[in-house]
Design a protein around this motif. Sequence first.
Motif, PDB file in Angstrom:
ATOM      1  N   GLN A 105       0.826  -1.216   0.000  1.00 54.67           N
ATOM      2  CA  GLN A 105       0.000   0.000   0.000  1.00 54.67           C
ATOM      3  C   GLN A 105       0.858   1.263   0.000  1.00 54.67           C
ATOM      4  O   GLN A 105       0.649   2.203   0.772  1.00 54.67           O
ATOM      5  CB  GLN A 105      -0.957  -0.007   1.198  1.00 54.67           C
ATOM      6  CG  GLN A 105      -2.038  -1.086   1.123  1.00 54.67           C
ATOM      7  CD  GLN A 105      -3.017  -0.840  -0.038  1.00 54.67           C
ATOM      8  OE1 GLN A 105      -3.902   0.003   0.043  1.00 54.67           O
ATOM      9  NE2 GLN A 105      -2.844  -1.581  -1.128  1.00 54.67           N
ATOM     10  N   GLU A 122      -4.711   6.416  -4.390  1.00 56.65           N
ATOM     11  CA  GLU A 122      -5.519   5.677  -3.410  1.00 56.65           C
ATOM     12  C   GLU A 122      -6.528   4.768  -4.113  1.00 56.65           C
ATOM     13  O   GLU A 122      -6.765   3.640  -3.687  1.00 56.65           O
ATOM     14  CB  GLU A 122      -6.239   6.659  -2.492  1.00 56.65           C
ATOM     15  CG  GLU A 122      -5.299   7.401  -1.553  1.00 56.65           C
ATOM     16  CD  GLU A 122      -6.002   8.455  -0.734  1.00 56.65           C
ATOM     17  OE1 GLU A 122      -7.190   8.759  -1.032  1.00 56.65           O
ATOM     18  OE2 GLU A 122      -5.393   8.989   0.209  1.00 56.65           O
ATOM     19  N   LEU A 126      -6.616   0.578  -3.979  1.00 53.05           N
ATOM     20  CA  LEU A 126      -7.807  -0.157  -3.560  1.00 53.05           C
ATOM     21  C   LEU A 126      -8.233  -1.182  -4.603  1.00 53.05           C
ATOM     22  O   LEU A 126      -8.453  -2.356  -4.286  1.00 53.05           O
ATOM     23  CB  LEU A 126      -8.964   0.818  -3.307  1.00 53.05           C
ATOM     24  CG  LEU A 126     -10.306   0.174  -2.941  1.00 53.05           C
ATOM     25  CD1 LEU A 126     -10.176  -0.590  -1.632  1.00 53.05           C
ATOM     26  CD2 LEU A 126     -11.394   1.240  -2.839  1.00 53.05           C
TER      27      LEU A 126
END
Length: 198
Positions: A105, A122, A126
């Motif tokens: 991440q 982001e 995801l």
Amino acid sequence: MIGRLQGVLIETKPPQIMIDVAGVGYEVDVPMSTFYQLPPLNQSVTLLIHHVVREDAQLLYGFYTDLERQWFRQLLKITGVGPKLALSVLSGLSVEELHRAILTQDHVRLTHIPGVGKKTAERLMLELKQSVVKFAELTASPTIYTPSVKDEVIEALLALGYQEREATKVIEQVNDVSSVEEGIRATLKLLMRTGGTR
């Protein structure tokens, strides 16, 4: 639809190249990961193609490996990501680096890519995290590792930051693949489930 081109490389103007196939020149956009692997001009080259047909144009995007093409297509499914940005992502990060950024991440790593802001990074994190598992699940045929494949998968895991002991242990638990790409997907899937360390 065009899925593969084999011909002679006659022009390179990054990110676009031209391949002569039986006297017809095909303009193909490629990520830098593929561009750096191209042979010299006037040499034979073979690329896997993603073919886009629009009302005003037909566009070709070329890749050296099927995994690159799969990731390119997966990136295109993300809201706000078009071919130009998808190529930029694959030019800024290798497939292995992209895997690692997703697993850890690492949003900051993605924001270093031109055109990728914090919100886009982001969103990529995801949606692409789910893709890592999806690609790993493609390994379903019951075949066996060859010694060379096993060694190359271990090397790939080490390059991704995993410890040698852990890489060796996890590959012994996965014996249903026969190629390096399949081995990486399968071991990454298992490592995600077990919370592997880097």
